[in-house]
Design a protein around this motif. Sequence first.
Motif, short mmCIF file in Angstrom:
data_model
loop_
_atom_site.label_atom_id
_atom_site.label_comp_id
_atom_site.label_asym_id
_atom_site.label_seq_id
_atom_site.Cartn_x
_atom_site.Cartn_y
_atom_site.Cartn_z
N ARG A 139 0.98 -1.28 0.53
CA ARG A 139 -0.20 -0.24 -0.41
C ARG A 139 0.89 1.09 -0.13
NH1 ARG A 139 -5.08 1.96 3.98
NH2 ARG A 139 -5.62 3.39 2.77
N LEU A 140 2.45 0.73 0.45
CA LEU A 140 2.79 2.46 0.74
C LEU A 140 3.66 2.84 -0.04
CD1 LEU A 140 4.35 4.44 2.50
CD2 LEU A 140 6.27 3.14 2.51
N PRO A 141 4.02 1.80 -1.70
CA PRO A 141 4.27 2.96 -2.92
C PRO A 141 2.71 2.89 -3.67
CG PRO A 141 4.89 0.02 -2.35
CD PRO A 141 4.15 1.06 -1.33
N VAL A 142 2.06 2.62 -3.82
CA VAL A 142 0.36 2.99 -4.19
C VAL A 142 0.42 4.66 -4.10
CG1 VAL A 142 -1.87 2.96 -4.42
CG2 VAL A 142 -0.05 0.52 -5.55
N LEU A 143 0.79 4.30 -2.09
CA LEU A 143 0.25 5.89 -2.05
C LEU A 143 1.44 6.80 -2.51
CD1 LEU A 143 -0.66 5.32 1.85
CD2 LEU A 143 -1.90 6.07 0.02
N ALA A 144 2.39 6.92 -2.35
CA ALA A 144 3.90 7.54 -2.54
C ALA A 144 3.35 7.42 -4.15
CB ALA A 144 5.19 6.77 -2.62
N LEU A 145 2.87 6.84 -5.29
CA LEU A 145 2.89 7.16 -6.02
C LEU A 145 2.20 8.19 -6.48
CD1 LEU A 145 4.06 7.05 -9.29
CD2 LEU A 145 1.56 4.92 -9.16
N SER A 146 0.67 7.96 -5.62
CA SER A 146 -0.22 9.10 -5.76
C SER A 146 0.12 10.30 -5.85
CB SER A 146 -2.04 8.70 -5.14
OG SER A 146 -1.38 6.99 -5.19
N ALA A 147 1.21 10.80 -4.77
CA ALA A 147 1.43 11.71 -3.70
C ALA A 147 2.07 12.40 -4.80
CB ALA A 147 2.30 11.98 -2.12
#
Length: 73
Positions: A2-10
């Motif tokens: 989930r962390l890479p998805v949030l980082a990519l979204s940010a």
Amino acid sequence: MRLPVLALSAAALAAALTGCVVAPVGPAYAAPPGVAYVAPTYVSPGVGFVWAYHPRYGWGWHHPQYGWHRGWR
């Protein structure tokens, strides 16, 4: 995961919201023909002031909203 998805979204959001800040072009102040330019003797009193010529009093700092700096003495 989930962390890479949030980082990519940010990162995508930050890239979409970035841009250049462009200052608006103010009016060009110029003296009439035959009037000598006199350089300012002190720094601009604030944001938005421009060095301008007044037909009666000469050169000074002028702001479109606040008028002439220090008035006319």
